[in-house]
Design an enzyme around this catalytic site. Structure first.
Site, mmCIF file in Angstrom:
data_model
loop_
_atom_site.group_PDB
_atom_site.id
_atom_site.type_symbol
_atom_site.label_atom_id
_atom_site.label_comp_id
_atom_site.label_asym_id
_atom_site.label_seq_id
_atom_site.Cartn_x
_atom_site.Cartn_y
_atom_site.Cartn_z
ATOM 1 N N TYR A 50 -8.510 -12.425 16.415
ATOM 2 C CA TYR A 50 -9.670 -12.271 14.105
ATOM 3 C C TYR A 50 -10.798 -12.784 14.769
ATOM 4 C CZ TYR A 50 -4.621 -11.981 12.875
ATOM 5 O OH TYR A 50 -3.392 -11.799 12.300
ATOM 6 N N GLY A 197 2.864 -9.100 4.966
ATOM 7 C CA GLY A 197 2.011 -8.414 3.915
ATOM 8 C C GLY A 197 3.475 -8.102 2.835
ATOM 9 N N PRO A 198 3.888 -9.701 1.789
ATOM 10 C CA PRO A 198 4.801 -9.498 1.157
ATOM 11 C C PRO A 198 4.323 -8.766 0.333
ATOM 12 C CG PRO A 198 3.356 -12.040 1.147
ATOM 13 C CD PRO A 198 2.959 -10.988 2.354
ATOM 14 N N LYS A 201 -0.509 -5.337 0.250
ATOM 15 C CA LYS A 201 -1.886 -5.446 0.099
ATOM 16 C C LYS A 201 -2.058 -4.894 -1.654
ATOM 17 C CE LYS A 201 -1.640 -1.710 3.770
ATOM 18 N NZ LYS A 201 -2.448 -0.396 4.244
ATOM 19 N N LYS A 207 -1.966 -6.298 -10.433
ATOM 20 C CA LYS A 207 -3.378 -5.261 -9.991
ATOM 21 C C LYS A 207 -2.564 -4.266 -9.707
ATOM 22 C CE LYS A 207 -6.716 -9.172 -9.553
ATOM 23 N NZ LYS A 207 -7.277 -10.116 -8.576
#
Length: 304
Positions: A50, A197-198, A201, A207
């Site tokens: 990262y 990724g719960p 995205k 939203k």
């Protein structure tokens, strides 16, 4: 906050902070980590790749003041070796793993790691060599536990049967429910899932409509764009708070270790924590689950 215990006795918070989205500005990242601790998060997930090590440096610096706390747990990952052209190459060799851990420890400002994870992997890797590297690091006291980050069933199966892994990190949420088929076996080996990724995205948030148009125009997995939109609308009829629904869906599984949420702002993190703490009934979870497709991994199924 709920804590879940790994085989080694390490306790990790059921909501963990995925640090990849913190960015490279320490002044902006540090308040997010502080907020996480204030909210009861004690597990922090990073990786050597990262921002090419900068993320580990930021996490280490921000958590340095808490090193006297036994409940703060840091997990990092290895396997993606940087190349001179700015890319990476896959290297699961014992030599690379045992050398790389030194860099991670230095950047994090630690003398040992709580959790060291293989950041990927294929069935064609030198699996036994890779496993022996992690076992040796554990025996040497350099790491307390190890795991893998994988969505390959054949790789997961091999590590469950031939190693002492304690965690498996995979994308897992109400829509991408592919890990479900593996949970019984994972749980039987007393291994815990780290669900990344719960909120998928942003699709499983307030939203969702905007995210659907921006990120899922071509659909995904077994869904085309229209099917995905209809499915999201359908589960909203059961529970309007999609994030709370997805968090509760994940916590309903015994194999869950921690839900790894990313955050690029304090507000985003607080919103995730608030939704995690909300209660959604089991009946609503079951009803919502019935309205989404049963997805399965279709590749990487052979064992050799």
């Amino acid at each position: 906050m709920q804590k879940n215990i790994l085989k080694s006795g390490i306790e990790i918070s059921e909501l963990g902070l995925g640090c990849m989205s913190l960015g490279t500005n320490y002044q902006e990242a540090e308040p997010i980590i502080e907020t996480a601790i204030e909210q009861g998060i004690t597990y922090f997930d990073t990786a050597d790749i990262y921002d090419r090590g900068v993320n580990e440096e930021i996490v280490g610096k921000a958590l340095k003041k808490y090193q006297n706390r036994d409940d703060i747990v840091i997990g990092t990952k290895v396997g993606n070796r940087p190349t001179e052209d700015g890319g990476t190459t896959w290297d699961p060799s014992k030599k690379y793993i045992k050398e790389s851990v030194k860099g991670s420890l230095q950047r994090l400002g630690l003398d040992h790691l709580d959790l060291y994870q293989l950041h990927g992997g294929t069935i064609d890797d030198p699996l036994d060599e890779t496993i022996s590297a992690f076992n040796e690091l554990k025996q040497e006291g350099i790491i307390r536990a190890y795991g893998i980050s994988s969505i390959r069933p054949n790789v997961i199966d091999y590590y469950l049967k031939h190693s002492e892994i304690e965690t498996i990190m995979s994308q897992f949420n109400l829509i991408d429910n592919r890990p479900e088929k593996l949970l019984n076996d994972i749980h039987a080996h007393h291994v815990k899932v780290l669900a990344r990724g719960p909120v998928f995205k942003g699709l499983l948030t307030s939203k969702s409509v905007d995210v659907l148009d921006k990120k899922f125009k071509d659909g995904i997995f077994d869904y085309d764009y229209h099917e995905l939109g209809e499915t999201i609308a359908s589960i909203k009829e059961i529970e309007s708070n999609l994030s709370a629904l997805s968090f509760e869906y994940l916590t309903s599984h015994d194999a869950l270790g921690s839900i790894i949420v990313g955050a690029s702002s304090v507000e985003q993190l607080k919103d995730n924590v608030e939704n995690y703490k909300k209660t959604v009934s089991l009946d609503r979870i079951k009803a919502a689950r019935e309205r989404v497709k049963n997805l399965e991994y279709t590749q990487h199924l052979n064992t050799k």
